[in-house]
Every structure is written in C-alpha cells, then in structure tokens.
Design an enzyme around this catalytic site. Structure first.
Site, mmCIF file in Angstrom:
data_model
loop_
_atom_site.group_PDB
_atom_site.id
_atom_site.type_symbol
_atom_site.label_atom_id
_atom_site.label_comp_id
_atom_site.label_asym_id
_atom_site.label_seq_id
_atom_site.Cartn_x
_atom_site.Cartn_y
_atom_site.Cartn_z
ATOM 1 N N ASP A 101 11.526 7.072 9.586
ATOM 2 C CA ASP A 101 10.843 5.802 9.324
ATOM 3 C C ASP A 101 9.778 5.488 10.372
ATOM 4 O O ASP A 101 9.421 4.327 10.574
ATOM 5 C CB ASP A 101 11.858 4.664 9.283
ATOM 6 C CG ASP A 101 12.645 4.531 10.588
ATOM 7 O OD1 ASP A 101 12.912 5.570 11.236
ATOM 8 O OD2 ASP A 101 12.996 3.402 10.972
ATOM 9 N N LYS A 108 23.872 0.384 14.266
ATOM 10 C CA LYS A 108 23.089 1.454 14.896
ATOM 11 C C LYS A 108 22.833 1.058 16.351
ATOM 12 O O LYS A 108 21.817 0.435 16.670
ATOM 13 C CB LYS A 108 21.770 1.692 14.155
ATOM 14 C CG LYS A 108 20.928 2.808 14.794
ATOM 15 C CD LYS A 108 19.731 3.207 13.953
ATOM 16 C CE LYS A 108 18.915 4.287 14.669
ATOM 17 N NZ LYS A 108 17.813 4.836 13.864
#
Length: 358
Positions: free
Chosen positions: A25, A221
């Site tokens: 990303d 995360k």
C-alpha cells in the site's frame, strides 16, 4: 450471515494457519523511492508492473498470505491481460484490503508529534471499497519515543482517531486493522519501548471500547518491542520476543483474533528471526497466547524482490521466487518454525528510514 460474523470470519481468515499480510500500500511518493533503488522512473506503468509481479506470483503464495493491503491506485489497476489485480489476489485465496488513512499531520500543542487525517469522508470511501472487493482496511498512526514523548495528548488523540476509523469501517462491513506504531527512531532501550508500547495499547483498547468496536472483527498491527535504532545496547531475539509477548499479555484483549506485526525498518532477516522469537516465547505458555502472532510486512517482503527484478521482464520469475521464499519464511516464523539461514546479503540489509512515512 450477520455483519459481526462476516467481520470475525474475515479477520480470522487473514491470520489462519500462520498466514500474514503483504503490505503493498505504498503511496505514489514512497513507490518512487522503491523504484529509484533500481534506477526506474516513478511512472504509473512502472508501479503497475511491479505490483503485477507481486500479484501474479505462483498460487502457492496463497498458503502463506491471507491478505494484501492495496493503495487506492493499485485497487483499480489490471494485469497485462486485463485481469483486475483484485481478481488475481482472490484467485490465490488472498483477501484484498485497502489503506484508507490520508497521511500524518502535525498535532498542535505538541513537540513534533503527529496525528493522522482522513476521517471526514471515510464512511463513503469504505462503502465504495467494499463494493469494489475490499474486506479489510488499514490506518496508521505514529508515536515517537523521546525524553517527553509520546505525550499523553498524542497517545489519547491517536487512540481516538484509530477507534473512530475502526468503528466506521465496521459499519461498512470492513475489518479494521488498527496500527498504532511506536517508531524505532531514537536511542531508547528495549525496556523503554516496552513501557511505551504497553501504555499506547492500553489507551488504544480503552478507546476502542468507548467507541463500541467489535474486537473479534479487528486485527492489531503493532510494532514489536525493539530498542531504538540508535541504542548502543544489543538485545537477543529471545529478549525481544519475551518483551513483546509480555506487553501483549498486559494490554491486548483475548477477543482480538490476531496481531500482524509491522516490520518497522528491520531487515528482512531480522523481521523473520524476531517474529519467530515472539512465537517461540508465546508457545512456551500456550494458554496465555489467545491471539495469532503473524506479520504485515511491506519493506521486509518486497526489498529483495524489487532488487531481483531490476525492472526487467526476464527477471520477473526470479523475483517472484524471492517473494515466495520471504512469504514462506514469515509463515514459518508465525508458527515458531523458522530456521534462520545464511540469507542472501540483501535480506540482511537495514531497511530503517528515519521518521518513515508511507
């Protein structure tokens, strides 16, 4: 199927059986830095070619990756034969996800601390991304360790921003990955990172509770507990594993299905070795590790891959083999079964970037 069940099933599928996430990303600017390493221009086509390389890897890669985070541009790109990238991922059993934050901005009233923007139209964007095949999202907030950092304001503001994002995602059927990253920048030791990470996570899960976020339909995360890049004291992977798991036992609810660590500037090999150490330590006390401990790596999965590719069509298969091997290594590490090898020199190169931005 109820919305909650769909969220939970997606979150669990992403981290099932040692699987992790490929973070592809990178923004246009960050991809430019990646491409410049091999002497390529930062064009739409070069970015597409590299992502095509990643997403047309052998179907075996679906055994090691449960999800892939895309950038907006990449979500709508296609392979040479016209196949949408989303379809290529789905054909490999990899769930497509999307980065939805719009980058960090200065947090007023602090000394060089930040918050993350992008909440204003997030609901509309999530609805469109769901329609276009995404089933999870990522939003990154950043905290720094310094003499007086992170400040209580920075911890609270970023925790609330991530909680609002998570709530908005779930309203639109998308699993939120919550990413409160404590940066490696600095000279702090492992113990200081552990203390800060615990405080950040405690505040984060209070905020998620306040916003009525369904934890079973989320993933975390985080950073591993690591000494600062400039710390002179050296620590073993075993010490890093113990500090990290201890922190999660104190601050991470058992309802969360999985942890997908960011690599945070570790070399590819360090990221695998330390992930293995985290799982090895956690496995000593299996009744005290309710969550999967996996990976969501960008640089630590792609660095050797892009170096092997060099922008040349004849190197695509070789580069895809490199990616497959890194994914398999981290899949093994997610189960505490990774045996460190004599890695190629490139896998041992530091990937640290000061004040890193995606």
């Amino acid at each position: 199927m109820s919305k909650k069940k769909a969220l939970r099933d997606t979150a669990e599928a992403i981290v099932a059986d040692g699987k992790g996430i490929l973070a592809a990303d990178e923004s246009t600017g960050t991809m430019g830095k990646r491409l410049s390493q091999i002497g390529l221009e930062n064009t739409d086509e070069n970015r597409r070619l590299f992502r095509q390389l990643l997403f047309t890897s052998k179907k075996e890669i679906g055994q090691y990756l449960g999800g892939c985070i895309l950038f907006h541009e990449t979500l709508y790109q296609k392979a040479d034969d016209g196949t949408p990238f989303v379809t290529l991922l789905q054909d490999r059993g990899i769930i497509p996800g999307i980065k939805v934050d719009l980058g960090v901005v200065p947090l007023a009233g602090t000394v060089n601390e930040t918050t993350t923007q992008g909440l204003d139209d997030l609901g509309k964007r999530c609805a469109k991304y769901y329609q276009d095949g995404c089933r999870f999202a990522k939003w990154r907030c950043v905290l720094k360790i310094g003499e007086h950092q992170p400040s209580p304001l920075a911890i609270l503001e970023n925790a609330n921003v991530l909680a609002r994002y998570a709530s908005t995602c779930q309203q639109n059927g998308i699993v939120p990955i919550v990413e409160p990253e404590v940066l490696m920048d600095g000279t702090h030791d492992l113990e200081r990172c552990q203390i800060v990470t615990e405080k950040v996570l405690a505040a984060q899960y209070k905020a998620l509770s306040d916003h009525n976020v369904y934890l079973e339909g989320t993933l975390l995360k985080p950073n591993m507990c690591l000494p600062g890049q400039g710390c002179e004291k050296k620590y073993t992977p075993e010490q890093i594993g113990e500090a990290t798991v201890t922190t999660f036992r104190r601050a991470l609810p058992a309802a969360v299905p999985g942890v997908t660590f960011l690599s945070g500037g570790q070399s590819e090999e360090e990221a695998s070795i330390n992930l293995n150490a985290v799982n090895a330590y956690a496995s000593k006390y299996p009744t005290k590790r309710p969550w999967k401990l996996s990976f969501s790596y960008g640089r630590a999965l792609q660095f050797s891959t892009i170096k092997a590719w060099e922008g040349k069509a004849e190197n695509v298969a070789k580069a895809q083999d490199v990616l497959l091997n890194r994914a398999k290594a981290n899949w093994a590490a997610s189960q505490g079964k990774y045996a460190a090898t004599e890695a190629a020199a490139v896998a041992g190169e530091s990937l640290f970037v000061a004040n890193h931005q995606y």
